[in-house]
Design an enzyme around this catalytic site. Sequence first.
Site, PDB file in Angstrom:
ATOM      1  CB  SER A 125      -3.622  14.186  10.938  1.00 39.55           C
ATOM      2  OG  SER A 125      -2.430  14.907  11.126  1.00 39.55           O
ATOM      3  CE1 TYR A 149      -2.932  11.831  15.717  1.00 37.99           C
ATOM      4  CE2 TYR A 149      -1.459  13.227  14.449  1.00 37.99           C
ATOM      5  CZ  TYR A 149      -2.727  12.925  14.887  1.00 37.99           C
ATOM      6  OH  TYR A 149      -3.784  13.698  14.495  1.00 37.99           O
ATOM      7  CE  LYS A 153      -5.883  10.994  13.667  1.00 36.69           C
ATOM      8  NZ  LYS A 153      -7.302  10.883  14.030  1.00 36.69           N
TER       9      LYS A 153
END
Length: 338
Positions: A125, A149, A153
């Site tokens: 991402s 989040y 990643k």
Amino acid sequence: MSKVLVTGGTGYIGSHTVCQLLQQGHDVLILDNLSNSSLAVLERIEEITNQKPEFVEGDIRDKSLLNSIFSQHDIQSVVHFAGLKAVGESNEIPLTYYDNNVSGTITLCQVMAEHGCKSLVFSSSATVYGDPASVPITESFPTSTTNPYGASKLMVENILKDLQASDPAWTIVLLRYFNPVGAHQSGLIGEDPAGIPNNLLPYVTQVAVGKLAQLSVFGDDYPTPDGTGVRDYIHVEDLAAAHVNAVSRLENFSGTCTFNLGTGNGYSVLDIIKEFEAVTGKKVPYQVIERRAGDIAECWADPSLANRELEWKATRGLEEMLADAWRWQSQNPNGYRD
């Protein structure tokens, strides 16, 4: 063609990628725990491709299940989508995100290694760039994160780079997405978030279809042309095509490579609302509220490395993204529950 395991393959990006893999002649096995997707997706994939992918319901953290999958199937590569993906939610339940996204990937890689499968495409991402000092963003920019989040990643990226450095037999492609939107042009598959959407476009389409009363715009005081956040929106079909190219790249490449997947264009929240209204004729009432924790002012890609080395380019413009998103939502007002 090769047999590909697609984790999270009934999810939004996973399902579009599965369709393209099947249409390119790959043999596909989907593993998904259905935490944010539906079995109905499998029927829709078959309707689009005239092929039914094999499906196993289960979790990437389940080592015995993974061992049985790799024992029973000659899997040559893995496209790894399975992961939790809501920025706001990750601030509330960080341990769940680290367990699912980081521990799950470690378990997956351990089992892959045990079975001699060392080719992986990882769904990363643009959040790994944190709050970038400038735009457009190239792959060489420093990484940092503003929420759990994004941190999950980035941790996985670093783990995979360390893994490949320790064992050159691994071939790993890290794909950093910007903002996936749109849906399959048939209207059969698309984004179906559980509860209130976390991403802009499904929120817009749910307001337009009457499911939600109005759109919340998180802040209009950013240092951008109209004060709202600017992002690089990319059609999910273009994104899926990059994964198919990445699977092909695994066959004649060794090492780790990282690619930005975006269009190279930035659009603000208000740009999206105006263009959506123009494309669909639907009004989208909105209310500006305070900024959301972890959001940044602007973020768009320099995708030239992927254009060159992955032989990939985003081909669909904003009008097509919005029209396809609206076709999906208007034909499926309640998503797959219809």
